[in-house]
Design an enzyme around this catalytic site. Structure first.
Site, PDB file in Angstrom:
ATOM      1  N   ASP A  37      67.610  67.294  26.389  1.00 46.58           N
ATOM      2  CA  ASP A  37      68.811  67.350  27.236  1.00 46.58           C
ATOM      3  C   ASP A  37      69.384  68.752  27.245  1.00 46.58           C
ATOM      4  OD1 ASP A  37      70.350  64.110  26.616  1.00 46.58           O
ATOM      5  OD2 ASP A  37      68.442  64.705  27.486  1.00 46.58           O
ATOM      6  N   TYR A  40      67.446  71.065  29.334  1.00 43.63           N
ATOM      7  CA  TYR A  40      67.724  70.720  30.730  1.00 43.63           C
ATOM      8  C   TYR A  40      69.046  71.338  31.174  1.00 43.63           C
ATOM      9  CZ  TYR A  40      68.645  67.966  34.897  1.00 43.63           C
ATOM     10  OH  TYR A  40      68.940  67.604  36.174  1.00 43.63           O
ATOM     11  N   ASP A  41      70.045  71.161  30.332  1.00 44.41           N
ATOM     12  CA  ASP A  41      71.376  71.705  30.640  1.00 44.41           C
ATOM     13  C   ASP A  41      71.341  73.199  30.875  1.00 44.41           C
ATOM     14  OD1 ASP A  41      74.072  69.985  28.957  1.00 44.41           O
ATOM     15  OD2 ASP A  41      72.864  69.511  30.701  1.00 44.41           O
ATOM     16  N   SER A  86     102.682  56.255  35.461  1.00 44.41           N
ATOM     17  CA  SER A  86     102.639  57.089  34.249  1.00 44.41           C
ATOM     18  C   SER A  86     103.765  56.639  33.322  1.00 44.41           C
ATOM     19  CB  SER A  86     102.771  58.560  34.613  1.00 44.41           C
ATOM     20  OG  SER A  86     104.046  58.785  35.163  1.00 44.41           O
ATOM     21  N   LEU A  87     104.097  57.422  32.331  1.00 39.03           N
ATOM     22  CA  LEU A  87     105.083  56.980  31.343  1.00 39.03           C
ATOM     23  C   LEU A  87     106.190  58.001  31.171  1.00 39.03           C
ATOM     24  CD1 LEU A  87     102.669  55.757  28.515  1.00 39.03           C
ATOM     25  CD2 LEU A  87     104.129  54.297  29.922  1.00 39.03           C
ATOM     26  N   GLU A 118     100.389  51.540  20.691  1.00 44.71           N
ATOM     27  CA  GLU A 118      98.998  51.980  20.870  1.00 44.71           C
ATOM     28  C   GLU A 118      98.927  53.496  20.769  1.00 44.71           C
ATOM     29  OE1 GLU A 118      97.795  50.706  24.763  1.00 44.71           O
ATOM     30  OE2 GLU A 118      98.266  48.606  24.341  1.00 44.71           O
ATOM     31  N   LYS A 120      98.340  57.132  22.039  1.00 43.86           N
ATOM     32  CA  LYS A 120      98.360  57.722  23.372  1.00 43.86           C
ATOM     33  C   LYS A 120      97.207  58.722  23.441  1.00 43.86           C
ATOM     34  CE  LYS A 120     101.398  59.871  26.780  1.00 43.86           C
ATOM     35  NZ  LYS A 120     100.364  60.732  27.290  1.00 43.86           N
ATOM     36  N   ASP A 122      94.568  61.375  24.460  1.00 42.78           N
ATOM     37  CA  ASP A 122      94.683  62.588  25.272  1.00 42.78           C
ATOM     38  C   ASP A 122      93.402  62.774  26.086  1.00 42.78           C
ATOM     39  OD1 ASP A 122      95.874  64.771  26.306  1.00 42.78           O
ATOM     40  OD2 ASP A 122      95.658  66.034  24.537  1.00 42.78           O
ATOM     41  N   ARG A 141      92.789  58.865  38.527  1.00 42.57           N
ATOM     42  CA  ARG A 141      94.124  58.400  38.858  1.00 42.57           C
ATOM     43  C   ARG A 141      94.589  58.932  40.206  1.00 42.57           C
ATOM     44  NH1 ARG A 141      99.459  60.201  36.878  1.00 42.57           N
ATOM     45  NH2 ARG A 141     100.883  58.521  37.434  1.00 42.57           N
ATOM     46  N   GLU A 182      91.191  55.028  29.384  1.00 45.30           N
ATOM     47  CA  GLU A 182      91.246  56.463  29.202  1.00 45.30           C
ATOM     48  C   GLU A 182      89.847  56.946  28.824  1.00 45.30           C
ATOM     49  OE1 GLU A 182      94.333  57.323  29.821  1.00 45.30           O
ATOM     50  OE2 GLU A 182      94.647  59.333  29.001  1.00 45.30           O
ATOM     51  N   TYR A 234      92.854  49.638  28.149  1.00 49.35           N
ATOM     52  CA  TYR A 234      94.073  49.044  27.586  1.00 49.35           C
ATOM     53  C   TYR A 234      94.934  48.277  28.576  1.00 49.35           C
ATOM     54  CZ  TYR A 234      95.655  53.533  29.449  1.00 49.35           C
ATOM     55  OH  TYR A 234      95.863  54.614  30.259  1.00 49.35           O
ATOM     56  N   LYS A 297     104.923  49.579  23.950  1.00 46.34           N
ATOM     57  CA  LYS A 297     104.937  48.681  25.102  1.00 46.34           C
ATOM     58  C   LYS A 297     105.647  47.382  24.741  1.00 46.34           C
ATOM     59  CE  LYS A 297     100.580  50.546  26.795  1.00 46.34           C
ATOM     60  NZ  LYS A 297      99.162  50.365  27.145  1.00 46.34           N
ATOM     61  N   LYS A 321     106.159  61.109  21.937  1.00 46.32           N
ATOM     62  CA  LYS A 321     105.277  62.272  21.773  1.00 46.32           C
ATOM     63  C   LYS A 321     105.458  62.881  20.397  1.00 46.32           C
ATOM     64  CE  LYS A 321     103.418  63.246  25.966  1.00 46.32           C
ATOM     65  NZ  LYS A 321     103.641  64.487  26.600  1.00 46.32           N
ATOM     66  N   CYS A 415      77.534  96.849  18.291  1.00 43.59           N
ATOM     67  CA  CYS A 415      77.552  95.681  17.414  1.00 43.59           C
ATOM     68  C   CYS A 415      78.319  96.006  16.132  1.00 43.59           C
ATOM     69  CB  CYS A 415      76.119  95.286  17.091  1.00 43.59           C
ATOM     70  SG  CYS A 415      75.990  94.095  15.760  1.00 43.59           S
ATOM     71  N   CYS A 418      75.539  96.213  13.120  1.00 43.08           N
ATOM     72  CA  CYS A 418      74.510  97.256  13.025  1.00 43.08           C
ATOM     73  C   CYS A 418      74.865  98.521  13.803  1.00 43.08           C
ATOM     74  CB  CYS A 418      73.174  96.717  13.511  1.00 43.08           C
ATOM     75  SG  CYS A 418      73.140  96.423  15.296  1.00 43.08           S
ATOM     76  N   CYS A 433      74.251  91.440  20.773  1.00 46.87           N
ATOM     77  CA  CYS A 433      73.600  92.526  20.066  1.00 46.87           C
ATOM     78  C   CYS A 433      72.107  92.276  20.239  1.00 46.87           C
ATOM     79  CB  CYS A 433      73.960  92.508  18.586  1.00 46.87           C
ATOM     80  SG  CYS A 433      72.932  93.670  17.674  1.00 46.87           S
ATOM     81  N   CYS A 438      68.995  94.114  13.718  1.00 46.55           N
ATOM     82  CA  CYS A 438      70.368  93.853  13.303  1.00 46.55           C
ATOM     83  C   CYS A 438      70.364  92.717  12.287  1.00 46.55           C
ATOM     84  CB  CYS A 438      71.241  93.473  14.499  1.00 46.55           C
ATOM     85  SG  CYS A 438      72.890  92.953  13.999  1.00 46.55           S
TER      86      CYS A 438
END
Ligand code: IVH
Length: 682
Positions: A37, A40-41, A86-87, A118, A120, A122, A141, A182, A234, A297, A321, A415, A418, A433, A438
């Site tokens: 992977d 590939y990335d 939202s809250l 619960e 919150k 992020d 959202r 979330e 949730y 809640k 918060k 560098c 070195c 470098c 080095c």
């Protein structure tokens, strides 16, 4: 008049498109990937960057254009069945009590209310639609009424159930169900991701949240698939079945349906919620994901609903918060670390400061572009963020607090380890470098030198390279060839046999053909294909050593960047010393492979090959190995000197050029037949 000739970057771009097409097919359709992977990335990102530079080559069939709708470059809008609210926030126990008093006035049942607490999370809100138990679509959202359809990306999240419930015998799925959750990236996954990127000299991500956001909004969901996104659900937004009456029953129900759900606390009144806040703040430090607070809640959903909405926030829930894990301190100095890969990474030396009970003295600055973009100066007051286990990082300067004594920062031109000049390529973030000797990079260079596609010294793995370097037995790749049994036997873990085997493997590598040695030197931009081209052209290292930029640029397949990289490399006296030692120690192949002592049949000796199009039975690497082991050479571009062009499916412009030059076209089968002929070519 525009030239029809592709420069080396454009050739690389076309090659990348083709390679990635093959890998996509193997990965997603045949379920039989042949590259990691991670590899590939890297290829994918390289292609993205090149297509950015050459937009006319960004054709609709490019692997970067594999969106749900290939011709569009935006997401389709998706309407939510109800508003995604939202809250409101509270920052203290006082504010929570004030909230309770406000809503008590609206509905006195609040007095008896129970609560669910619960974490919150992020991350980013996602809205998931299920029909008869099947995941059908999902959205961001957006503006709370309409989001963006990111169904393809969501499908790649392993923890998102594509069918609910896991056991339909026990619970029937509602005919229609829309849930909210979330999406986020766990801290441990985030750190692994960054470690991998850093080792590859690539740009690392700033924080899990931004990474998750960027990943979810990828137009190519195969890229999202490579990001370690996860999910917690949730809330039920809409259902054809009757809804549970309370929040804790909702969570239990969601869990039974097979959704991942958050841990929560149940409280019989607000004061017990408040007494739990400290515990949550403590718990926060131990979680493997970032939370910026807790959500409180009202458990009775009918009561909560009845309280209504202010603006876009329901009155029946509130976010508490945590105090931010962001502090200000003085950035005393910017220093630079040289990683194992030669990448220079700037970091801030800080006036020590406490964040969440931990004293922070250093913080990462990501890369030099970041310093410039944020205009971070030595002496600045800076904001530092430390979230969970994430390495503290500088968010930016507080410009209002500047005194005028702050000093602009310039990235180093040499560098710090070195003192050799550093190297940077247009369009890339990293500064490197590139000095082969080095100390900071020695290990990586040796590791590359001995790797499978370079000198292929079997049994000389990373650990051993490290051991030999740390013991002071080798300080350049050339030293490998002066190792002796006596010194090896003194090392821990070395016996008679191990020492003999290693010395034999090193000796064998002297027989590797010139193109492998050139690859092994680790010259920037010079991989296997370019090494083949250079070998063809120069036939020995002396000649290459003497080449000028103009000479190099005149070789088909070598563009100005690669040419300059080669010149820079040979201009370094430390590299010249390595070359000299290699020659003294008998590591000096020339093009004529038979002279270097390789024995056995070489049915393709002196023949050069170019591969184009998709192969059916071999990977490109396998085919290259086959050709090379039969004495042939593989080069990147077609020229009058090319002997054969191996044409696979959907060949590119190389085939056209081969026809134009009247070269031999050959199929995969024909080539294998050619190799298998035991008679050596005269
Ligand atoms: S409830 C009406 N619960 O926080 C319900 N939200 O600042 C509103 N969030 O946009 C959401 N964890 O993305 C809820 N356990 C949780 C949450 C949560 C994170 C986010 C959500 C929302 C934001 C509000």
């Amino acid at each position: 008049m525009g030239s029809m000739k592709y420069n080396s970057e454009q050739q690389r771009l076309i090659e990348l498109q083709q390679m990635l097409r093959i890998h996509n097919h193997r990965y997603f359709i045949l379920n039989d990937p042949v590259i990691s992977d991670y590899k590939y990335d890297r290829l994918y990102r390289e292609l993205l960057e090149l297509e950015e530079k050459y937009p006319s080559l960004k054709t609709p069939d490019s692997p970067t254009q594999r969106a749900g709708s290939p011709s569009s470059d935006a997401f389709v809008r998706l309407e939510h069945p109800g508003p995604i609210l939202s809250l409101d926030n509270a920052f203290s126990a006082e504010e929570l009590r004030a909230w309770l008093q406000r809503i008590y006035k609206l509905d006195q049942r609040v007095d008896q209310a129970e609560f669910v607490v619960e974490p919150k999370l992020d991350g980013l809100t996602v809205v998931l639609h299920y029909e008869n138990g099947l995941f059908t679509k999902g959205a961001t959202r957006g503006n709370s009424e309409i989001g963006e359809d990111i169904t393809d990306n969501l499908r790649t999240i392993r923890s998102l159930p594509l069918r609910i419930p896991p056991d339909p015998e026990r619970l029937a799925p509602p005919q229609r169900l829309v849930v909210r959750g979330e999406a986020f990236i766990r801290i441990s996954d985030f750190e692994n991701l960054n470690r991998t990127l850093e080792e590859a000299g690539e740009r690392t991500y700033v924080n899990p949240r931004n990474t998750a956001a960027g990943s979810l909004r990828q137009l190519d969901s195969s890229l999202t698939a490579k990001r370690p996104l996860t999910l917690l659900v949730y809330q039920i937004v809409d259902s054809s079945d009757q809804l549970p009456a309370t929040q804790n029953e909702t969570i239990t129900y969601l869990e039974q349906l097979g959704f991942p759900t958050p841990d929560y606390d149940y409280c019989s009144n607000l004061e017990s919620v408040i007494s739990l806040l400290d515990k949550w703040e403590h718990r926060r430090q131990k979680l493997d994901y970032e939370i910026d607070g807790v959500v409180i809640k009202i458990n009775d959903l009918e009561l909560a609903d009845n309280l209504g909405i202010v603006g876009k926030a329901p009155r029946g829930a509130i976010a508490y918060k945590f105090p931010a894990q962001v502090v200000n301190t003085t950035l005393e100095e910017i220093r630079v670390n040289v990683g194992r890969t030669g990448v220079l990474t700037p970091y801030a030396v800080l006036e020590p400061v406490e964040i969440g009970g931990v004293t922070v003295k250093q913080a990462t600055l990501h890369n030099f572009d970041f310093i410039q973009e944020k205009d971070i100066r030595e002496g600045d007051q800076v904001m530092i963020k430390r979230a969970g286990e994430v390495i503290p990082y500088v968010m930016g300067p507080v410009k209002e607090l500047r005194t005028g004594k702050e000093e602009l920062y310039k990235p180093p031109t040499s560098c710090p380890v070195c003192r050799e000049p550093v190297d940077h390529h247009e369009g890339e973030v990293a500064w490197y470098c590139v000095n082969l000797s080095c100390e900071a990079q020695l290990i990586r260079n040796i590791e590359h030198f001995v790797s499978r596609t370079a000198m292929d010294i079997v049994g000389l793995g990373f650990k051993l390279v490290e051991q030999l370097t740390n013991e002071g037995l080798i300080s350049t790749v050339a030293d490998l060839y002066s190792l002796n049994k006596e010194e090896l036997m003194k090392l821990e873990g070395f016996g008679d046999k191990k020492a003999d085997n290693l010395l034999e493997a090193i000796k064998q590598s002297k027989n590797q053909p010139l193109d492998r040695l050139i690859t092994a030197l680790g010259i920037r931009g010079v991989g296997e294909v370019v090494s083949g081209t250079l070998t063809n052209h120069y036939q020995d290292l002396h000649a290459l050593n003497q080449a000028t930029v103009e000479d190099l640029e005149n070789i088909p397949g070598i563009g100005p960047n690669i040419a300059q990289g080669i010149i820079d490399w040979f201009n370094r006296s430390s590299n010249q010393e390595v070359l000299q030692k290699l020659q003294e120690r008998g590591v000096w192949p020339t093009l004529d492979i038979n002279e270097t002592g390789v024995t056995g049949d070489q049915p393709l000796a002196d023949l050069s090959f170019v591969l184009t199009g998709k192969l059916q039975k071999h990977t490109r690497q396998e085919m290259k190995d086959l050709i090379q082991s039969a004495g042939g050479r593989v080069t990147g571009s077609v020229s009058a000197k090319t002997n054969y062009v191996l044409v696979g499916e959907n060949p590119g412009s190389k085939r056209d050029k081969a026809v134009e030059l009247n070269l031999n076209l050959i199929s995969e089968d024909e080539l294998v037949e050619l190799i298998n002929k035991t008679t050596t070519r005269k």
